[in-house]
Design a protein around this motif. Sequence first.
Motif, short mmCIF file in Angstrom:
data_model
loop_
_atom_site.label_atom_id
_atom_site.label_comp_id
_atom_site.label_asym_id
_atom_site.label_seq_id
_atom_site.Cartn_x
_atom_site.Cartn_y
_atom_site.Cartn_z
N LEU A 23 0.81 -1.21 0.00
CA LEU A 23 0.00 0.00 0.00
C LEU A 23 0.85 1.27 0.00
CD1 LEU A 23 -2.78 1.35 0.15
CD2 LEU A 23 -2.69 1.09 2.64
N MET A 24 1.91 1.28 0.78
CA MET A 24 2.72 2.49 0.88
C MET A 24 3.49 2.78 -0.40
SD MET A 24 3.97 2.15 4.87
CE MET A 24 4.95 3.65 4.84
N SER A 25 3.64 1.79 -1.26
CA SER A 25 4.37 2.01 -2.52
C SER A 25 3.52 2.71 -3.57
CB SER A 25 4.88 0.68 -3.08
OG SER A 25 3.81 -0.08 -3.63
N VAL A 26 2.19 2.70 -3.39
CA VAL A 26 1.31 3.33 -4.38
C VAL A 26 0.59 4.54 -3.81
CG1 VAL A 26 0.97 1.18 -5.64
CG2 VAL A 26 -0.66 1.82 -3.85
N THR A 27 0.84 4.87 -2.55
CA THR A 27 0.18 5.99 -1.89
C THR A 27 1.12 7.19 -1.86
OG1 THR A 27 -1.05 4.46 -0.49
CG2 THR A 27 -0.98 6.75 0.22
N GLY A 28 0.60 8.36 -2.20
CA GLY A 28 1.41 9.57 -2.20
C GLY A 28 1.72 10.05 -3.61
N LEU A 29 2.41 11.18 -3.67
CA LEU A 29 2.75 11.80 -4.95
C LEU A 29 3.93 11.09 -5.61
CD1 LEU A 29 2.50 15.52 -3.78
CD2 LEU A 29 0.81 14.24 -5.13
N PRO A 30 3.99 11.08 -6.93
CA PRO A 30 5.12 10.44 -7.61
C PRO A 30 6.45 10.99 -7.11
CG PRO A 30 3.40 11.00 -9.19
CD PRO A 30 2.99 11.62 -7.89
N GLY A 31 7.34 10.09 -6.77
CA GLY A 31 8.66 10.49 -6.29
C GLY A 31 8.71 10.92 -4.84
N GLN A 32 7.58 10.92 -4.15
CA GLN A 32 7.53 11.40 -2.77
C GLN A 32 8.18 10.43 -1.80
OE1 GLN A 32 3.53 12.09 -1.45
NE2 GLN A 32 4.12 12.97 0.52
N GLY A 33 8.20 9.16 -2.16
CA GLY A 33 8.64 8.15 -1.22
C GLY A 33 7.44 7.55 -0.51
N PRO A 34 7.63 6.46 0.22
CA PRO A 34 6.50 5.73 0.81
C PRO A 34 5.65 6.60 1.72
CG PRO A 34 8.55 4.50 1.02
CD PRO A 34 8.93 5.85 0.54
N VAL A 35 4.32 6.41 1.62
CA VAL A 35 3.36 7.15 2.44
C VAL A 35 2.34 6.17 3.00
CG1 VAL A 35 1.62 8.97 2.50
CG2 VAL A 35 3.64 9.24 1.04
N ARG A 36 2.12 6.23 4.31
CA ARG A 36 1.11 5.38 4.93
C ARG A 36 -0.27 5.98 4.68
NH1 ARG A 36 -1.10 7.25 9.66
NH2 ARG A 36 -1.74 5.16 10.27
N ALA A 37 -1.26 5.13 4.64
CA ALA A 37 -2.63 5.60 4.58
C ALA A 37 -3.02 6.22 5.92
CB ALA A 37 -3.58 4.45 4.24
N GLY A 38 -4.02 7.09 5.89
CA GLY A 38 -4.41 7.83 7.08
C GLY A 38 -5.26 7.05 8.06
N ILE A 39 -5.61 5.82 7.74
CA ILE A 39 -6.34 4.94 8.65
C ILE A 39 -5.61 3.59 8.69
CG2 ILE A 39 -8.59 6.02 8.28
CD1 ILE A 39 -9.24 3.61 6.42
N PRO A 40 -5.83 2.78 9.73
CA PRO A 40 -5.17 1.48 9.84
C PRO A 40 -5.83 0.44 8.94
CG PRO A 40 -6.55 1.83 11.75
CD PRO A 40 -6.61 3.10 10.95
N VAL A 41 -5.53 0.51 7.66
CA VAL A 41 -6.21 -0.33 6.66
C VAL A 41 -6.04 -1.82 6.96
CG1 VAL A 41 -6.31 -0.92 4.22
CG2 VAL A 41 -5.92 1.45 4.89
N ALA A 42 -4.83 -2.24 7.27
CA ALA A 42 -4.59 -3.66 7.50
C ALA A 42 -5.33 -4.16 8.74
CB ALA A 42 -3.09 -3.93 7.62
N ASP A 43 -5.26 -3.41 9.82
CA ASP A 43 -5.97 -3.80 11.04
C ASP A 43 -7.47 -3.94 10.80
OD1 ASP A 43 -4.09 -4.15 13.06
OD2 ASP A 43 -4.03 -2.04 13.59
#
Length: 411
Positions: A163-183
Amino acid sequence: MPGSPDRDQVGRTAGEGAPRGPLAGLTVLDLSRVRSGPAATRLLADWGARVIRIEPPETASGGDGMMGREGSDFANLNRGKASMTLDLKAPEGLDLFRRLVARADVVIENFRPDVKQRLGIAWEDLKPINPALVMASISGFGQDGPYAGRPGFDQIAQGMGGLMSVTGLPGQGPVRAGIPVADLTAGMFCALGILAALLHARATGEGQWLHTSLLEAQVFMMDFQAARTLVEGEVPAQAGNNHPTSIPTGVFPTADRPINLAVAGEVIWQRFCKVAELEHLAADPDFADREARLVNRDRLNGLIAERLKARTADEWTRVFNAAGVPAGPINDMAQVFADDQVRHLRLATPVDLPGHAAGSTALLRLPVTLTTTPGGIAGPPPALGADTDRVLSDLGLAADAIDGLRDRGVI
């Protein structure tokens, strides 16, 4: 106030004659902590199951992980449940738990896989007690395999599950989602598995053990992004607010605040161009079809952004939706609960929370409406051990026996 909606906007207060839920009569023993397991049992409790949180006595417990019992997070996850204290490490406590298992329908836990073996509460320990029992386990990475012994945490699963590899702006680097998606999704999949296993148990008398993990849930939630890799060999990257395949779809500025716009397919593209008075774009070969718009997305987005600055977000949202072009505002949480449709759907249910500064507030109802057996939030979260005496009395223990257990630190 967003946290204190009017009753006529959200419906009856939790516990006020709440309709019978479809799981009424079901008994669930909940050994889980923090989020994934409580998220699963929240679903069951709201649909009418009797969920009994089995928690260590204060003398033997470090609490419930990172959540304060009086906070909104705990209340949101554990409303409408019962609580009993029981030291499973004590022989008397383990014996009482097994007696409860004999009467229960479901046991759920989210210990690390080896812990239940050490405690003597693994599937092989409980199945002989109650052959129709459904046991559900949530772990970080699975019940076996090279990572089985690792502690699980939502953000770790977000990173490992893609998830963190596709979240955020291009080139920004990994970004976590704002909610605990996996949990949260591990909890939902666990609840779904429990319901499926109960159907089988009711039909055959045969219980079973089911298990899921944060990693499995997170990888599954990658959905079409995972399919792109498995089927087409593509490795998706960060796309920011741009949709990877629907163009133009994303966030666009207006005269006052940004909006989301979703122009999916040629019919909606033509509608959009007409309503936005950008008919010349529809005739431009650079934007003739989805593939062309993908190649030239940045230029197209710039032209659309410049045009949308001519009107406000509310104006554009109104005219686009009237024309069948999906569009909507980007709300903060206060704006979410002030939204007319959210209020109409009565997503916030008033609940009296003991100790809360305002005395009463609201919690989210389940986002599924069952028209005959809707269920609902049965009440606030329980105080630690609030139901211990009642649960043990139901087992046939006398008051003096319960007092003795308490004196010995078993409850």
